[in-house]
Design an enzyme around this catalytic site. Structure first.
Site, PDB file in Angstrom:
ATOM      1  N   CYS A 136       0.837  -1.206   0.000  1.00 28.26           N
ATOM      2  CA  CYS A 136       0.000   0.000   0.000  1.00 28.26           C
ATOM      3  C   CYS A 136       0.870   1.254   0.000  1.00 28.26           C
ATOM      4  O   CYS A 136       1.389   1.661   1.047  1.00 28.26           O
ATOM      5  CB  CYS A 136      -0.910  -0.002   1.237  1.00 28.26           C
ATOM      6  SG  CYS A 136      -1.878   1.499   1.398  1.00 28.26           S
ATOM      7  N   CYS A 139      -0.447   4.137   2.130  1.00 26.99           N
ATOM      8  CA  CYS A 139      -0.199   4.031   3.574  1.00 26.99           C
ATOM      9  C   CYS A 139       1.263   4.301   3.916  1.00 26.99           C
ATOM     10  O   CYS A 139       1.559   4.951   4.917  1.00 26.99           O
ATOM     11  CB  CYS A 139      -0.525   2.630   4.089  1.00 26.99           C
ATOM     12  SG  CYS A 139      -1.971   1.859   3.371  1.00 26.99           S
ATOM     13  N   ASP A 140       2.184   3.789   3.102  1.00 29.84           N
ATOM     14  CA  ASP A 140       3.581   3.716   3.545  1.00 29.84           C
ATOM     15  C   ASP A 140       4.544   4.664   2.830  1.00 29.84           C
ATOM     16  O   ASP A 140       5.705   4.753   3.223  1.00 29.84           O
ATOM     17  CB  ASP A 140       4.088   2.266   3.393  1.00 29.84           C
ATOM     18  CG  ASP A 140       3.321   1.321   4.314  1.00 29.84           C
ATOM     19  OD1 ASP A 140       2.845   1.788   5.359  1.00 29.84           O
ATOM     20  OD2 ASP A 140       3.181   0.135   3.975  1.00 29.84           O
TER      21      ASP A 140
END
Ligand code: NAP
Length: 308
Positions: A136, A139-140
């Protein structure tokens, strides 16, 4: 524990489930939507959505999820958090079992359980998940400020998220197993024009290596040539697998990958059971399709209930 009955249960709160919830609530059907994590599903993993009509400047996945939820709740969509672990679809009253032992029943069920990222299945992948291996980018990506990351994949997700990663990383190397991307042309154009993105073609990743975190990717070209690439992180964005653990796959006649076939009205082979969104066996997985199928599924559910 007593079994609670609803006319309609919607399993999953991504774009398909939330649209089904909106339509069921507006139709004043006795319904319940069950979601195991946060409402929104996979769009929460998407940085920016440029192709959902009605948002001329695009919208973040997070904001779209919030707006879809708020719209359904305005019509009093009923929802609960719960993890459905199994179900019995053998009789007209369908039974669902939750992780905490509770059971729910319904006359008609709409399965919108969605999909999750497909792993590569190479050495080092599991070991470094969360320590440099990610599924992701949304997200990261902020963890890779001024670093060099690799993206594996050539579809819409890989190409779109490679561009997103360049907001943080200094360099993004996209590794694709062919010499041509699968992604939409507009996304390709943007990636080719982005000076921070470079490409390694006709190549697969064979291992992820490092000590406390990811340090290197081992690569192999389709010509057999082996090489290694120094990277600080690897984003594996190579498609999706169905969220189907709780489903009786034989009964639903699942395809060989475990997705659920339906007719054009989203009806599965089990009477009174519909499937909508990414869990459906189909070629095109877009937010707009998922939403449309969620609406179609409620109309099919209403028709089924009216013939009971
Ligand atoms: P996808 O379209 O299935 O593409 C998967 C990519 O990964 C392909 O390029 C494939 O290569 C490659 N791949 C698959 N298995 C691999 C392996 N074992 N090793 C190396 N490469 C591998 O998946 P996706 O990009 O995750 O997208 C999923 C769905 O969501 C699609 O329907 C997509 O259109 C949709 N989506 C849409 C948008 C948008 O419209 N903006 C954004 C994100 C996702 P090949 O090309 O050689 O098969």
């Amino acid at each position: 524990m007593a079994t609670t009955h609803h006319k309609l249960i919607i399993l999953g709160g991504g774009p398909a489930g939330l649209t089904a919830g909106l339509y069921a609530a507006r139709a004043r059907m006795d319904h319940l939507l069950i979601e195991k994590g946060a409402e929104g599903g996979q769009i929460l993993l998407t940085d920016w959505i440029d192709n959902y009509p009605g948002f001329p400047d695009g919208i973040s996945g997070f904001d779209l999820a919030e707006k879809m939820t708020a719209q359904a709740k305005r019509f009093e969509m009923k929802s609960m958090f719960g993890n459905v672990v199994s179900m019995d679809l053998s009789s007209p009253i369908k039974l669902l079992e939750l992780e905490d032992g509770a059971t729910l029943s319904c006359d008609t069920l709409i399965i919108c359980s969605g999909a999750h990222p497909r792993p590569l299945g190479i050495p080092g992948e599991k070991e470094f998940t969360g320590k440099g291996v990610s599924y992701c980018a949304t997200c990261d990506a902020p963890f890779y400020r001024n670093q060099h990351v690799a993206v594996v994949g050539g579809g819409n997700t890989a190409v779109q998220e490679a561009a997103h990663l360049t907001k943080f990383a200094d360099k993004v190397t996209l590794i694709h197993r062919r010499d041509e991307l699968r992604a939409d042309k507009i996304l390709q154009e943007r990636a080719f024009a982005n000076p921070k993105v470079d490409f390694i073609w006709n190549t697969i990743a064979t291992a992820i290596e490092g000590k406390d975190g990811v340090e290197r990717l081992q690569l192999q070209g389709t010509d057999g040539n082996k090489s290694s690439l120094k990277v600080d992180g690897v984003f594996i964005l190579i498609g999706v697998l169905p969220n189907n653990k709780m489903l009786p796959l034989d009964v639903l006649n699942a395809d060989e990958e475990g997705f659920i076939p339906t007719d054009l009205e989203t009806r599965t082979v089990v009477k009174g059971v519909m499937a909508a969104g990414d869990i459906r066996s189909k070629e095109v997985r877009q937010v707009i399709n998922a939403a449309g199928e969620g609406a179609t599924a409620v109309l099919a559910a209403e028709q089924y209930l009216s013939n009971l």
